[in-house]
Design an enzyme around this catalytic site. Structure first.
Site, short mmCIF file in Angstrom:
data_model
loop_
_atom_site.label_atom_id
_atom_site.label_comp_id
_atom_site.label_asym_id
_atom_site.label_seq_id
_atom_site.Cartn_x
_atom_site.Cartn_y
_atom_site.Cartn_z
N LYS A 176 -47.49 62.25 113.40
CA LYS A 176 -46.48 62.32 112.36
C LYS A 176 -45.35 63.19 112.89
O LYS A 176 -45.54 64.08 113.72
CB LYS A 176 -47.03 62.88 111.05
CG LYS A 176 -47.50 64.33 111.06
CD LYS A 176 -46.44 65.39 110.92
CE LYS A 176 -45.56 65.21 109.71
NZ LYS A 176 -44.54 66.33 109.64
N THR A 187 -42.23 69.95 114.54
CA THR A 187 -43.02 69.58 113.37
C THR A 187 -43.62 68.23 113.60
O THR A 187 -43.17 67.23 113.07
CB THR A 187 -42.19 69.58 112.09
OG1 THR A 187 -41.78 70.90 111.83
CG2 THR A 187 -43.03 69.17 110.90
N THR A 398 -34.86 72.04 97.48
CA THR A 398 -34.20 72.16 96.16
C THR A 398 -33.79 70.82 95.61
O THR A 398 -33.35 70.72 94.49
CB THR A 398 -32.96 73.07 96.28
OG1 THR A 398 -32.08 72.55 97.26
CG2 THR A 398 -33.36 74.47 96.63
#
Length: 398
Positions: A176, A187, A398
């Site tokens: 991933k 990541t 957010t």
């Protein structure tokens, strides 16, 4: 079009479930397990700030006896202090209970937002539920691959089969990653499985070589993550080992191919990306110099935005190579863009800018930097930098 079928190596089972970590309700927990103890090794992030699962798993490999790997998505369990370590260890303990093995024989990875504690009650239930759903089919593998995704838009799976002394050996991996991707990994998570028999020392060297030529050669934006991990499990279910150098090379080639395929799938799925960019650097004195130049070109915002606009602004590429810290003279460098020579041994050439721009608009870009300083070469993969990438990362929490 029917989904591509992938083969799990003998003696492995996988699955993926929704346990409730993600507010979206998408799958968020995967298991990768071996029916018997497996040789396991790993390569981890080089960031000084690491997630709790990295600390736990890094301390347990190399190992000759790993039974399973747990991966959760939606929460990185990073920057979470002692509680994060306790939670990561607890995850491994829950799976170990299902196997009735030692918790040190279970590895763990997490990916997602940094700085949030894990919702352990739903994770514990999820691990127990997932264990009951383990299977050996291509669909079970796809479930596992989907459940480790965060901003990925597609699952990433690769398989390769080879014959060693008359025995069919399978190497299968999932990965991933779509952003926070940089050389020396980022990541991104990957689990590679094979039914070949390997000692830990050989498995370790083989994995490092494969990672060095694949996951350490990709960059989206140059940001190295807290969580990146590549784990290899070799359970020897076929009973076939690599007794000779020739057999080792065959398995190494298969491992390299699977890792390279997964790495390129990550770049093709990069957040907001519209172009896949292959950067080939050749003719350097040593591999480090070739890597340094390739990395700088891949991470240059000006190069990446020129690609976004299908603009053959070759000066950005040449100047990026010039500040990579590798000594060379301008006349030592030639540049090709999509096989068109646009800068030759220190001087610009005449070319059809409109035609070259149209070739860039296909979304496939090849940048070739050729030096005449030596024989070393290196290939990296990157993508362009779009407004969509900025939007996605501006709104991430957010």
């Amino acid at each position: 079009m029917a989904a591509k079928q992938h083969t799990l190596p003998q003696g492995f089972q996988t699955t993926g479930v929704t346990c409730g970590i993600k507010d979206s309700g998408l799958p968020d927990l995967s298991l990768f397990t071996s029916d018997t103890p497996a040789t396991s090794v790993g390569v981890f992030t080089q960031n000084q700030v690491v997630g709790a699962p990295v600390i736990v798993s890094r301390g347990r490999v190399p190992s000759p006896s790993v039974r399973g790997i747990i991966i959760n998505s939606g929460n990185a369990n990073a920057c979470t202090g002692e509680q994060g370590l306790t939670d990561a260890q607890r995850m491994t303990a829950i799976l170990a209970e299902q196997f009735t093995c030692d918790e040190s024989d279970v590895l763990v990875c997490s990916t997602g937002v940094i700085g949030h504690f894990l919702p352990m009650p739903v994770i514990e239930n999820g691990i127990r539920d997932a264990f009951k759903q383990l299977g050996k089919s291509s669909e079970d593998l796809t479930k596992a691959a989907k459940s480790i995704m965060t901003t990925d838009t597609v699952e990433k799976i690769s398989s390769k089969q080879i014959e060693i002394d008359g025995t069919l050996i399978t190497v299968t991996g999932v990965a991933k990653g779509a952003a926070m991707i940089a050389p020396n990994m980022a990541t991104m998570l990957s689990v590679i499985m094979t039914d070949c028999q390997l000692e830990t020392s050989l498995a370790d060297s083989m994995l490092k070589q494969a990672v060095n030529q694949s996951f350490n050669c990709i960059s989206v934006e140059g940001h190295t993550s807290t969580s990146d991990t590549v784990l290899l499990m070799a359970n020897g279910a076929t009973g076939q080992g690599c007794a000779s150098e020739q057999l080792q090379q065959a398995l190494q080639s298969a491992l390299n191919e699977v890792c390279s395929d997964l790495a390129q799938q990550i770049i093709r799925d990069a957040e907001g990306a519209e172009h896949f960019v292959r950067v080939e650097v050749s003719g350097l004195e040593n591999e480090d110099d070739a890597r340094r130049i390739a990395k700088v070109v891949c991470e240059s915002p000006l190069v990446k935005t020129a690609v976004t606009g299908n603009d053959p602004n070759w000066g950005r590429i040449v100047s990026a190579a010039g500040y990579a810290g590798v000594p060379f003279q301008e006349q030592d460098l030639s540049l090709r863009l999509n096989d068109v020579v646009i800068y030759e041994w220190g001087s610009p050439t005449s070319f059809d800018e409109s035609a070259l721009s149209k070739s860039m608009a296909t979304g496939e870009i090849k940048i070739q930097l050729e030096f005449r300083l030596g024989n070393e070469k290196m290939t990296y993969w990157t993508c362009d930098l779009t407004s969509e990438y900025i939007r996605l990362n501006a709104d991430y929490t957010t």
